[in-house]
Write a protein that holds these residues in place. Structure first.
Motif, PDB file in Angstrom:
ATOM      1  N   PRO A  60       0.858  -1.305  -0.157  1.00  0.00           N
ATOM      2  CA  PRO A  60      -0.071   0.091   0.059  1.00  0.00           C
ATOM      3  C   PRO A  60       0.937   1.267   0.143  1.00  0.00           C
ATOM      4  CG  PRO A  60      -0.693  -1.448   1.784  1.00  0.00           C
ATOM      5  CD  PRO A  60       0.392  -2.172   1.060  1.00  0.00           C
ATOM      6  N   TRP A  61       1.960   1.194   0.382  1.00  0.00           N
ATOM      7  CA  TRP A  61       2.937   2.267   0.405  1.00  0.00           C
ATOM      8  C   TRP A  61       3.778   2.603  -0.789  1.00  0.00           C
ATOM      9  CZ3 TRP A  61       3.302  -1.923   3.969  1.00  0.00           C
ATOM     10  CH2 TRP A  61       2.397  -1.830   4.956  1.00  0.00           C
ATOM     11  N   HIS A  62       3.965   1.698  -1.575  1.00  0.00           N
ATOM     12  CA  HIS A  62       5.042   1.688  -2.731  1.00  0.00           C
ATOM     13  C   HIS A  62       5.062   2.904  -3.769  1.00  0.00           C
ATOM     14  CE1 HIS A  62       7.755   0.192  -5.743  1.00  0.00           C
ATOM     15  NE2 HIS A  62       6.749   0.461  -6.696  1.00  0.00           N
ATOM     16  N   GLU A  63       3.658   3.335  -3.862  1.00  0.00           N
ATOM     17  CA  GLU A  63       3.606   4.363  -5.055  1.00  0.00           C
ATOM     18  C   GLU A  63       3.944   5.938  -4.263  1.00  0.00           C
ATOM     19  OE1 GLU A  63       3.233   4.721  -8.156  1.00  0.00           O
ATOM     20  OE2 GLU A  63       3.009   2.162  -8.056  1.00  0.00           O
ATOM     21  N   ALA A  64       3.328   6.007  -2.904  1.00  0.00           N
ATOM     22  CA  ALA A  64       3.864   7.389  -2.089  1.00  0.00           C
ATOM     23  C   ALA A  64       5.317   7.325  -1.983  1.00  0.00           C
ATOM     24  CB  ALA A  64       2.988   7.161  -0.959  1.00  0.00           C
ATOM     25  N   ASP A  65       6.010   6.174  -1.831  1.00  0.00           N
ATOM     26  CA  ASP A  65       7.463   6.236  -1.647  1.00  0.00           C
ATOM     27  C   ASP A  65       8.105   6.654  -2.603  1.00  0.00           C
ATOM     28  OD1 ASP A  65       6.814   5.006   1.019  1.00  0.00           O
ATOM     29  OD2 ASP A  65       7.617   2.985   0.659  1.00  0.00           O
ATOM     30  N   LEU A  66       7.743   5.977  -4.071  1.00  0.00           N
ATOM     31  CA  LEU A  66       8.429   6.544  -5.148  1.00  0.00           C
ATOM     32  C   LEU A  66       8.259   7.959  -5.313  1.00  0.00           C
ATOM     33  CD1 LEU A  66       7.515   3.523  -7.742  1.00  0.00           C
ATOM     34  CD2 LEU A  66       9.716   4.347  -6.847  1.00  0.00           C
ATOM     35  N   ALA A  67       7.034   8.452  -4.995  1.00  0.00           N
ATOM     36  CA  ALA A  67       6.741   9.766  -5.156  1.00  0.00           C
ATOM     37  C   ALA A  67       7.792  10.560  -4.358  1.00  0.00           C
ATOM     38  CB  ALA A  67       5.439  10.218  -5.011  1.00  0.00           C
ATOM     39  N   ALA A  68       8.004  10.226  -2.966  1.00  0.00           N
ATOM     40  CA  ALA A  68       8.843  10.800  -2.265  1.00  0.00           C
ATOM     41  C   ALA A  68      10.336  11.004  -2.573  1.00  0.00           C
ATOM     42  CB  ALA A  68       8.564  10.350  -0.614  1.00  0.00           C
ATOM     43  N   VAL A  69      10.734   9.808  -3.119  1.00  0.00           N
ATOM     44  CA  VAL A  69      12.200   9.701  -3.040  1.00  0.00           C
ATOM     45  C   VAL A  69      12.472  10.593  -4.567  1.00  0.00           C
ATOM     46  CG1 VAL A  69      12.517   7.585  -2.133  1.00  0.00           C
ATOM     47  CG2 VAL A  69      11.959   7.639  -4.677  1.00  0.00           C
ATOM     48  N   ARG A  70      11.500  10.728  -5.458  1.00  0.00           N
ATOM     49  CA  ARG A  70      11.383  11.541  -6.871  1.00  0.00           C
ATOM     50  C   ARG A  70      11.659  13.004  -6.163  1.00  0.00           C
ATOM     51  NH1 ARG A  70       7.792   7.843  -9.342  1.00  0.00           N
ATOM     52  NH2 ARG A  70       6.072   9.304  -8.884  1.00  0.00           N
ATOM     53  N   ALA A  71      11.439  13.350  -5.124  1.00  0.00           N
ATOM     54  CA  ALA A  71      11.491  14.831  -4.707  1.00  0.00           C
ATOM     55  C   ALA A  71      12.620  15.002  -3.897  1.00  0.00           C
ATOM     56  CB  ALA A  71      10.322  14.972  -3.795  1.00  0.00           C
ATOM     57  N   LEU A  72      13.649  14.024  -3.841  1.00  0.00           N
ATOM     58  CA  LEU A  72      14.755  14.157  -3.030  1.00  0.00           C
ATOM     59  C   LEU A  72      16.010  13.788  -3.744  1.00  0.00           C
ATOM     60  CD1 LEU A  72      13.770  12.473   0.251  1.00  0.00           C
ATOM     61  CD2 LEU A  72      14.244  15.074   0.068  1.00  0.00           C
TER      62      LEU A  72
END
Length: 265
Positions: A69-81
């Motif tokens: 359930p957390w995979h897509e949000a994790d990807l979005a977060a790392v793309r911002a860093l």
């Protein structure tokens, strides 16, 4: 950058007060962990705490696996860093891993964490993906999947296959899995030397006490450096050095040792 890492240290991403301590531990990279080290109810808080500003070391983020359930949000977060890499757990097939690589294309390379029988069976295809910078061995999960003990004899085929898959794909040597014993750094150092002897290029750390021994294990010893110098001073063709035959393949190994030691061959 991630291809040169030898002793990265995990730190739970929901414990930001530990980030700087991890960076000061002697590790050559920090892995902010969103996966196993973080409880389900803390995933959002951990993701919000992600940062790269606490250190000049490479920062890698281990995200949650594809299908969680957390995979897509994790990807979005790392793309911002400005992360140095993204570690993908449960890497089991080239298709699913390639999807993550495409999501991170142009931003960060993927370190594919192989931790199951299926992942090992597909290791060569995973390693060959352009977006995968390095394979990583999730040895504890691998043993749980196979129902085997976490012993060198049982893990030897897996480690060898990961080294071979990496070499065939022209990627950096893989990172070995963790040593779970925390009260004796000498055990970790010995495990690291074993991994290096098999051709692995580094080892995951889970405690600051482990980093120094791992880094030292993956550097050539003084005896190896001395041997390499004698080999390269022996001239060309087949000759004897220290009672053993030396020819061009042996000289290649000697040059690699001196390169690892940071010395001109």
């Amino acid at each position: 950058m991630v291809s040169r890492i030898r002793a990265p240290l995990f730190v739970p991403a929901d414990r930001p007060e530990r980030f700087s301590k991890a960076a000061a531990s002697g590790a050559d990279a920090v892995i902010l962990d969103l996966e196993d080290a973080v409880a389900a109810e803390a995933k959002d808080r951990a993701r919000a705490a992600l940062s790269c500003s606490f250190t000049d070391l490479p920062v890698i983020v281990r995200i949650n696996a594809t299908g969680t359930p957390w995979h897509e949000a994790d990807l979005a977060a790392v793309r911002a860093l400005p992360v140095a890499g993204v570690m993908l757990p449960k890497a089991e097939g080239p298709v699913s891993v390639a999807t993550v690589c495409r999501a991170l294309a142009g931003h960060a390379p993927v370190l594919a964490l192989v931790e199951s029988a299926l992942g090992l069976a597909n290791a060569r295809g995973i390693a060959a993906l352009p977006g995968v910078a390095r394979l990583v061995f999730g040895s504890v999960d691998y043993c749980a999947d196979l129902g085997c003990a976490h012993l060198r004899e049982g893990l030897l085929p897996a480690r060898t296959e990961l080294v071979l898959a990496s070499r065939l794909a022209g990627k950096a040597a893989p990172l070995d899995g963790v040593t779970v014993q925390l009260d004796d750094p000498a055990v970790t150092a010995d495990d690291a030397r074993h991994a290096r002897d098999l051709g692995m290029g580094g080892k995951l750390c889970i405690h600051p006490k482990q980093t120094a021994g791992v880094l030292q294990a993956f550097l050539p010893s003084e005896a190896e450096i001395g041997w390499a110098r004698r080999v390269l001073a022996s001239g060309d063709g087949a000759v004897s050095v220290d009672g053993a035959m030396v020819d061009e393949p042996v000289r290649l190994r000697a040059r690699a040792i001196l390169a690892d030691a940071g010395q001109a061959a």
